[in-house]
Design an enzyme around this catalytic site. Structure first.
Site, PDB file in Angstrom:
ATOM      1  N   GLU A  82     -24.081  34.360  -0.926  1.00 10.11           N
ATOM      2  CA  GLU A  82     -24.782  35.201  -1.910  1.00 10.11           C
ATOM      3  C   GLU A  82     -24.459  36.661  -1.583  1.00 10.11           C
ATOM      4  OE1 GLU A  82     -29.042  34.854  -2.048  1.00 10.11           O
ATOM      5  OE2 GLU A  82     -29.196  35.955  -3.934  1.00 10.11           O
ATOM      6  N   HIS A 131     -38.246  29.845  -5.155  1.00 11.81           N
ATOM      7  CA  HIS A 131     -38.936  30.244  -3.917  1.00 11.81           C
ATOM      8  C   HIS A 131     -40.429  30.325  -4.211  1.00 11.81           C
ATOM      9  CE1 HIS A 131     -35.340  31.266  -1.501  1.00 11.81           C
ATOM     10  NE2 HIS A 131     -34.820  31.381  -2.721  1.00 11.81           N
ATOM     11  N   HIS A 142     -33.682  25.579  -8.138  1.00 17.26           N
ATOM     12  CA  HIS A 142     -33.611  26.601  -7.087  1.00 17.26           C
ATOM     13  C   HIS A 142     -34.736  27.619  -7.298  1.00 17.26           C
ATOM     14  CE1 HIS A 142     -31.362  28.919  -3.927  1.00 17.26           C
ATOM     15  NE2 HIS A 142     -32.306  29.763  -4.327  1.00 17.26           N
ATOM     16  N   ASP A 155     -34.681  30.800  -9.225  1.00 16.11           N
ATOM     17  CA  ASP A 155     -34.717  31.525  -7.957  1.00 16.11           C
ATOM     18  C   ASP A 155     -36.026  32.279  -7.734  1.00 16.11           C
ATOM     19  OD1 ASP A 155     -33.763  32.249  -5.483  1.00 16.11           O
ATOM     20  OD2 ASP A 155     -32.196  33.595  -6.196  1.00 16.11           O
ATOM     21  N   GLN A 199     -34.860  31.565   6.381  1.00 17.76           N
ATOM     22  CA  GLN A 199     -34.544  32.809   5.679  1.00 17.76           C
ATOM     23  C   GLN A 199     -33.861  33.838   6.590  1.00 17.76           C
ATOM     24  OE1 GLN A 199     -35.580  34.516   2.188  1.00 17.76           O
ATOM     25  NE2 GLN A 199     -33.766  35.328   3.209  1.00 17.76           N
ATOM     26  N   HIS A 238     -28.295  28.361   0.693  1.00  9.05           N
ATOM     27  CA  HIS A 238     -27.974  29.647   0.092  1.00  9.05           C
ATOM     28  C   HIS A 238     -26.585  29.972   0.646  1.00  9.05           C
ATOM     29  CE1 HIS A 238     -32.201  29.843  -0.837  1.00  9.05           C
ATOM     30  NE2 HIS A 238     -32.035  30.990  -1.464  1.00  9.05           N
TER      31      HIS A 238
HETATM   32 FE   FE2 Z   1     -32.826  31.628  -3.401  1.00  8.04          FE
END
Ligand code: FE2
Length: 412
Positions: free
Chosen positions: A213, A59, A57, A309, A152, A210
């Protein structure tokens, strides 16, 4: 027979000492005392030889951007998302490629040989997707990069979000993403989960959302994700990333939820460094830990893998590409300090993410010859010391090495 490479005398994570013989990018033998010739020999005597580290995971379109155009002053997820909105209007495709390649080189030096990166597809210019597809091609053969089409700003909340996911998949992005807790309503979130699973079934793809969260115990999209996984026959192809709301959920509800996650074979991907810093921000004291229930998920037979992440981006100011840092933090936050639990945390950054990503990594005959030699003897020492990665071998080729620092402390 002449092998391409023999890694001699290493200690495997299970404590056995063995030589590893490699030919044509594959492991040909794992046994003590291999005497055959090899074009190259790595002496790993007494050193831990492990699977490579795998980050399932990440970005990569945002990494190493810290401070551009400003820092996240509140430290919250929501300010991070809004800051990323500013950055993505400013950055060029070349910026993204350059930062991503710098990061990949750093991570490779730490023994990371596979990354699953979410890529924001809600940038109307599409430059994030184009940049990471280019990076995937450049690093191919040394590192595996799986890309997740991540809306996103929301599947429904972003203008044309769903269409951008489809556009990314058509362009070669591998996996379907989403962010149901960021949609306008719980109902929209559930509809986004349903749409993602339906699309995965139609296209024969994996899903990695996702999911929840948030510290809101009523954020229950993981329940919908597990149910939709079963409804579409997607068992083993779906992951829920973060799942932080589970930390705050009612215990009775969780006692019903975890068996459902296990039945659906949905993998859980907590991100300890990020979860411990982004969650609990609205709490006074006590402040919640904000990581999902790792020991309980493991006990139910759920595949759990720790992800990193973020590294120096709108959400997190630190990070170094070292998955041992991630496991170290996860171990602390989950209170997994019993010896077998600590050992398990090492698996959560090696073996488990390989399973999540469907990679044929393993220290066994027939597996891809990808491994790391560490300057320590056991997985527990690796977690404690986070030592130098002496040699990193990817598909049979040495791709990174580190000479450990020598410390000279004066005697008392
Ligand atoms: Fe993430």
């Amino acid at each position: 027979m002449t092998f391409d490479l023999i890694v001699k005398g290493g200690l495997l994570p299970d404590g056995r000492q063995a030589d590893i013989a490699i030919i044509s990018g594959q492991i040909a033998a794992v046994e003590p005392g291999i005497t055959a010739e090899a074009a190259r020999v790595i002496d790993a005597t007494g050193k831990l030889v492990s699977l490579p580290f795998i980050d399932c995971h990440f970005h990569m379109d945002a990494t190493l951007s810290y401070g551009t155009p400003r820092v996240n002053a509140s430290g919250t997820l929501l300010e991070g998302i809004s800051l990323w909105g500013e950055l993505k209007r400013l950055q060029t495709r070349e910026d993204i490629v350059a930062r991503a390649l710098t990061y990949c080189q750093q991570a490779m030096g730490k023994g990371v040989l596979a990354i699953r990166s979410h890529v924001d597809v809600t940038d109307p210019t599409f430059r994030t997707v184009e940049a990471l597809l280019e990076v995937r091609d450049i690093i191919k053969g040394k590192m595996d990069l799986q890309l997740v089409a991540f809306p996103q700003d929301g599947w429904f909340r972003a203008p044309g979000g769903e269409a951008q996911v489809i556009r990314a998949l058509d362009a070669g992005v591998d996996i379907i993403g989403g962010i149901p807790h960021f949609e306008r309503t719980m109902a929209d979130g559930a509809a986004a989960v349903q749409a993602a699973c339906r699309m995965a079934a139609e296209r024969g793809l994996m899903v990695d959302l996702h999911c929840d969260e948030t510290d809101d115990p009523l954020s229950r999209h993981i329940e919908t994700l597990a149910a939709e996984t079963l409804a579409h026959g997607l068992q083993g192809r779906v992951a829920g990333s973060h799942l932080t709301s589970m930390h705050s959920m009612d215990n009775y509800y969780v006692s019903k939820l975890i068996p459902l996650i296990a039945e659906a074979q949905v993998a859980a991907i907590p991100n300890p460094l990020i979860n411990i810093t982004l969650q609990g921000r609205a709490d006074t004291y006590p402040k919640r830990r904000g990581m999902t229930r790792v020991p309980e998920l493991l006990a139910a037979g759920v595949t759990v893998a720790f992800g990193q992440d973020c590294v120096m981006d709108p959400w997190y100011p630190l990070g170094s590409g070292d998955m041992l840092d991630v496991a170290h933090m996860g171990l602390h936050v989950a209170l997994m300090t019993a010896p077998d639990q600590m050992r398990r945390c090492f698996d959560l950054v090696t073996e488990a993410p390989a399973r999540v990503m469907g990679l044929n990594f393993g220290l066994r005959k027939g597996a891809r010859a990808s491994l790391v030699v560490l300057d320590c003897a056991t997985p527990l020492e690796a977690l404690r010391l986070r030592p130098a990665r002496l040699a990193v071998v990817s598909d049979g080729a040495l791709v990174a090495s580190t000479t450990p620092a020598k410390v000279s402390a004066h005697p008392f």
